[in-house]
Design a protein around this motif. Structure first.
Motif, PDB file in Angstrom:
ATOM      1  N   PRO A 299      -4.802  54.997  77.223  1.00  0.00           N
ATOM      2  CA  PRO A 299      -6.013  54.344  76.730  1.00  0.00           C
ATOM      3  C   PRO A 299      -5.740  53.077  75.902  1.00  0.00           C
ATOM      4  O   PRO A 299      -6.558  52.166  75.876  1.00  0.00           O
ATOM      5  CB  PRO A 299      -6.673  55.423  75.868  1.00  0.00           C
ATOM      6  CG  PRO A 299      -6.212  56.708  76.468  1.00  0.00           C
ATOM      7  CD  PRO A 299      -4.793  56.435  76.918  1.00  0.00           C
ATOM      8  N   ASN A 300      -4.574  53.012  75.253  1.00  0.00           N
ATOM      9  CA  ASN A 300      -4.250  51.822  74.460  1.00  0.00           C
ATOM     10  C   ASN A 300      -3.669  50.698  75.315  1.00  0.00           C
ATOM     11  O   ASN A 300      -3.308  49.646  74.805  1.00  0.00           O
ATOM     12  CB  ASN A 300      -3.289  52.165  73.317  1.00  0.00           C
ATOM     13  CG  ASN A 300      -1.923  52.619  73.782  1.00  0.00           C
ATOM     14  OD1 ASN A 300      -1.642  52.714  74.978  1.00  0.00           O
ATOM     15  ND2 ASN A 300      -1.056  52.915  72.830  1.00  0.00           N
ATOM     16  N   GLY A 301      -3.548  50.924  76.632  1.00  0.00           N
ATOM     17  CA  GLY A 301      -3.093  49.896  77.556  1.00  0.00           C
ATOM     18  C   GLY A 301      -1.621  49.964  77.924  1.00  0.00           C
ATOM     19  O   GLY A 301      -1.171  49.266  78.825  1.00  0.00           O
ATOM     20  N   VAL A 302      -0.847  50.803  77.266  1.00  0.00           N
ATOM     21  CA  VAL A 302       0.584  50.889  77.535  1.00  0.00           C
ATOM     22  C   VAL A 302       0.822  51.650  78.838  1.00  0.00           C
ATOM     23  O   VAL A 302       0.293  52.736  79.038  1.00  0.00           O
ATOM     24  CB  VAL A 302       1.332  51.567  76.362  1.00  0.00           C
ATOM     25  CG1 VAL A 302       2.802  51.770  76.697  1.00  0.00           C
ATOM     26  CG2 VAL A 302       1.188  50.744  75.093  1.00  0.00           C
ATOM     27  N   VAL A 303       1.635  51.073  79.711  1.00  0.00           N
ATOM     28  CA  VAL A 303       2.012  51.725  80.956  1.00  0.00           C
ATOM     29  C   VAL A 303       3.137  52.700  80.643  1.00  0.00           C
ATOM     30  O   VAL A 303       4.156  52.336  80.071  1.00  0.00           O
ATOM     31  CB  VAL A 303       2.466  50.694  82.014  1.00  0.00           C
ATOM     32  CG1 VAL A 303       2.973  51.394  83.268  1.00  0.00           C
ATOM     33  CG2 VAL A 303       1.321  49.757  82.351  1.00  0.00           C
ATOM     34  N   ARG A 304       2.928  53.948  81.004  1.00  0.00           N
ATOM     35  CA  ARG A 304       3.872  55.032  80.695  1.00  0.00           C
ATOM     36  C   ARG A 304       4.515  55.557  81.975  1.00  0.00           C
ATOM     37  O   ARG A 304       3.859  55.648  83.019  1.00  0.00           O
ATOM     38  CB  ARG A 304       3.148  56.197  80.018  1.00  0.00           C
ATOM     39  CG  ARG A 304       2.433  55.827  78.759  1.00  0.00           C
ATOM     40  CD  ARG A 304       3.356  55.888  77.598  1.00  0.00           C
ATOM     41  NE  ARG A 304       2.606  55.664  76.368  1.00  0.00           N
ATOM     42  CZ  ARG A 304       3.160  55.226  75.280  1.00  0.00           C
ATOM     43  NH1 ARG A 304       4.439  54.976  75.242  1.00  0.00           N
ATOM     44  NH2 ARG A 304       2.442  55.024  74.199  1.00  0.00           N
ATOM     45  N   LEU A 305       5.785  55.938  81.858  1.00  0.00           N
ATOM     46  CA  LEU A 305       6.507  56.575  82.944  1.00  0.00           C
ATOM     47  C   LEU A 305       6.712  58.038  82.589  1.00  0.00           C
ATOM     48  O   LEU A 305       7.303  58.348  81.553  1.00  0.00           O
ATOM     49  CB  LEU A 305       7.871  55.910  83.158  1.00  0.00           C
ATOM     50  CG  LEU A 305       8.822  56.611  84.124  1.00  0.00           C
ATOM     51  CD1 LEU A 305       8.290  56.534  85.545  1.00  0.00           C
ATOM     52  CD2 LEU A 305      10.207  56.010  84.037  1.00  0.00           C
TER      53      LEU A 305
END
Length: 126
Positions: A69-75
């Motif tokens: 939700p904060n925009g960070v792309v997570r793996l």
């Protein structure tokens, strides 16, 4: 959207950001295991770090990438199959891989590198 903001004009090329990143995530001083990269160019330095654009998410056949939700792309390392498509297809070259590691990696906008930068060339934007 949370992301790491780089000001290459302030960068001195000291590598403190790269070392801080690799120590935080992989417990060793190894610039090749850093999600931020500093390279020399025309008498200055270029800082390369993921801008969290999200273009990589659709590439992942294992559905291991998502945008928080904060925009960070997570793996999701548990879902990652190690195919390295994200590394090869990232148009900005922000995904990295090291033979010592089971999965690729990228910047998570944690800010550890920004705290380590003596030149204030890095900051977190939210």
């Amino acid at each position: 959207m949370k992301k790491l903001v780089a000001n290459s004009s302030k960068c001195t090329g000291c590598g403190a950001c790269e070392i801080a990143c690799s120590k935080a995530f992989y417990k060793e001083e190894n610039r090749e295991k850093s999600a931020i990269r500093v390279t020399a160019n025309d008498g200055g330095y270029n800082i390369s770090v993921c801008d969290q654009c999200g273009d990589c998410i659709w590439m992942c056949s294992a559905v291991a990438l998502s945008q928080a939700p904060n925009g960070v792309v997570r793996l999701n390392k548990k879902s990652c199959v190690g195919c390295l498509i994200c590394v090869g297809e990232c148009l900005r070259n922000f995904f990295f891989y090291n033979n010592d590691l089971p999965t690729p990696f990228k910047c998570s906008a944690c800010g550890i590198c920004a705290k380590a930068c003596p030149a204030d060339a890095l900051s977190i934007s939210e």
